[in-house]
Design a protein around this motif. Structure first.
Motif, short mmCIF file in Angstrom:
data_model
loop_
_atom_site.label_atom_id
_atom_site.label_comp_id
_atom_site.label_asym_id
_atom_site.label_seq_id
_atom_site.Cartn_x
_atom_site.Cartn_y
_atom_site.Cartn_z
N ARG A 91 76.67 29.84 -38.07
CA ARG A 91 77.88 30.66 -38.09
C ARG A 91 77.82 31.73 -37.00
NH1 ARG A 91 81.68 32.07 -37.06
NH2 ARG A 91 83.43 33.06 -38.12
N ARG A 94 78.86 30.83 -33.33
CA ARG A 94 80.23 30.46 -32.97
C ARG A 94 80.88 31.50 -32.05
NH1 ARG A 94 83.00 28.82 -38.38
NH2 ARG A 94 81.39 27.55 -39.31
N ASP A 96 83.65 33.31 -32.02
CA ASP A 96 84.19 34.59 -32.49
C ASP A 96 83.07 35.59 -32.74
OD1 ASP A 96 83.24 33.10 -34.65
OD2 ASP A 96 84.80 33.77 -36.05
N ARG A 109 71.89 30.44 -31.48
CA ARG A 109 72.13 29.08 -30.97
C ARG A 109 70.84 28.35 -30.61
NH1 ARG A 109 76.99 31.10 -27.16
NH2 ARG A 109 78.61 31.07 -28.74
N ASN A 118 71.86 25.32 -39.55
CA ASN A 118 72.91 25.21 -40.57
C ASN A 118 72.51 25.89 -41.88
OD1 ASN A 118 74.82 23.85 -39.10
ND2 ASN A 118 73.97 21.84 -39.57
#
Ligand SMILES: Cc1cc2nc3c(=O)[nH]c(=O)nc-3n(C[C@H](O)[C@H](O)[C@H](O)COP(=O)(O)OP(=O)(O)OC[C@H]3O[C@@H](n4cnc5c(N)ncnc54)[C@H](O)[C@@H]3O)c2cc1C
Length: 299
Positions: A91, A94, A96, A109, A118
């Motif tokens: 999350r 990402r 944003d 990342r 995940n």
């Protein structure tokens, strides 16, 4: 005649199935941990279950944090982001989130292979406090704080205190949020590994610009039990930057910053001994990461 000791089964300890509780709120989780002090919290389980599988940990109970919605996102508070401890690396990676805290997104990342990203969470990364934890140098450079909840209420402590073991979590306490200042300026995370593909860091560097305080903050991860801050190198390089102008630096200054950081974090041995080749390589790696990270932040 040779006598042998009677054979015993290799594992004579009684195997006990741990009780599992799945609270839906932080309050319920704290209550569950207080009720059963031998239970441990589990978020993504990527570190904890590895320890269980290796036989290093045998918890009597598990308090799963995966259903607690209030710690799976983030909110804004007084120029800060209050990041839920249950945010996964996936999350945070990402776009944003990257627009908000670019260095933490970059670290997320590369924090292991996709299945680990995940499941693995920010809170688990901090509490595990492994030297190779990719979020840790970023949080150190950002001077982030932890919001901890427990049976006596909530308290805040700098991330660095937990990592240094100065302010351990008390029984029943949980990391609920990580409070990170929103600096609205470039920040970079770079990681060196011994091989291609997802791997633990051999060295990592986070560089964060703080234009409001005319500061450069840098933290080096993976080469010591906790992230290192080369404070003198930070102050020296910040004094060379034209904060009201282009903010660029000559290549020589970037190289000198890298060498300053490398020498500060991988110091010379005592006496006249030369640096062993492996240590020299590590210092050069740190220097290269710091030079590149600052160069990218300023470009
Ligand atoms: C194959 C593999 C590769 C990996 N590669 C990387 C990598 O490249 N970079 C990296 O940084 N990490 C890596 N990891 C480590 C791991 O994925 C991360 O540390 C992850 O962020 C841990 O989060 P989790 O939610 O899975 O923690 P868990 O395993 O659930 O918990 C870890 C510890 O933290 C405690 N805990 C969890 N959440 C809380 C909370 N909110 N409050 C209090 N205590 C809590 C647990 O009790 C436990 O002690 C790797 C792991 C594996 C297995």
């Amino acid at each position: 005649m040779t006598t042998h000791a009677p054979q015993t089964a290799p594992h004579t300890a009684r195997s006990v199935t741990p009780s599992v509780t799945l609270p839906a709120s932080l309050d319920e989780a704290v209550a569950a941990l207080t009720e059963m002090p031998a239970a441990v919290p589990v978020a993504g389980g990527t570190d904890l279950m590895a320890a269980v599988n290796r036989g290093r940990l045998r918890p009597a109970g598990l308090v799963g944090l995966g259903r607690i919605n209030e710690i799976r996102g983030w909110q804004y508070q007084d120029g800060h982001a209050l990041l839920g401890a249950g945010l996964t690396h996936a999350r945070m990676g990402r776009p944003d989130f990257a627009a908000l805290i670019p260095a933490l997104a970059a670290a997320s990342r590369v924090a292991g292979p996709p299945q680990i990203r995940n499941a693995g969470t920010l809170g688990g990364n901090v509490v595990s406090a492994a030297p190779t934890g990719d979020s840790l140098p970023v949080l150190a450079a950002l001077e982030a704080d932890l919001v901890v909840v427990g049976p006596l209420g909530s308290r805040e402590l700098p991330v660095s205190h937990l990592l240094a073991g100065r302010d351990m979590l008390a029984p029943g306490e949980l990391v609920a949020f990580v409070r990170v200042p929103l600096l609205h300026a470039p920040q970079v995370f770079l990681k060196a590994t011994g091989r291609t593909g997802p791997a633990r860091a051999t060295a990592s560097v986070a560089v964060v610009l703080d234009p409001a305080r005319r500061g450069v903050r840098c933290a080096v991860g993976a080469i010591a039990p906790m992230p290192l801050r080369p404070l003198e190198a930070e102050q020296w390089i910040a004094s060379l930057i034209d904060w009201d102008g282009e903010r660029g630096l000559a290549p020589e200054a970037l190289t000198a910053f890298g060498e300053y950081v490398g020498a500060a974090c991988v110091p010379d041995p005592q006496g006249d001994e030369p640096l062993p080749p492996g240590v020299l390589h590590l210092r050069r790696t740190v220097a290269a990461l710091a030079r590149r990270a600052l160069g990218r932040a300023l470009s």
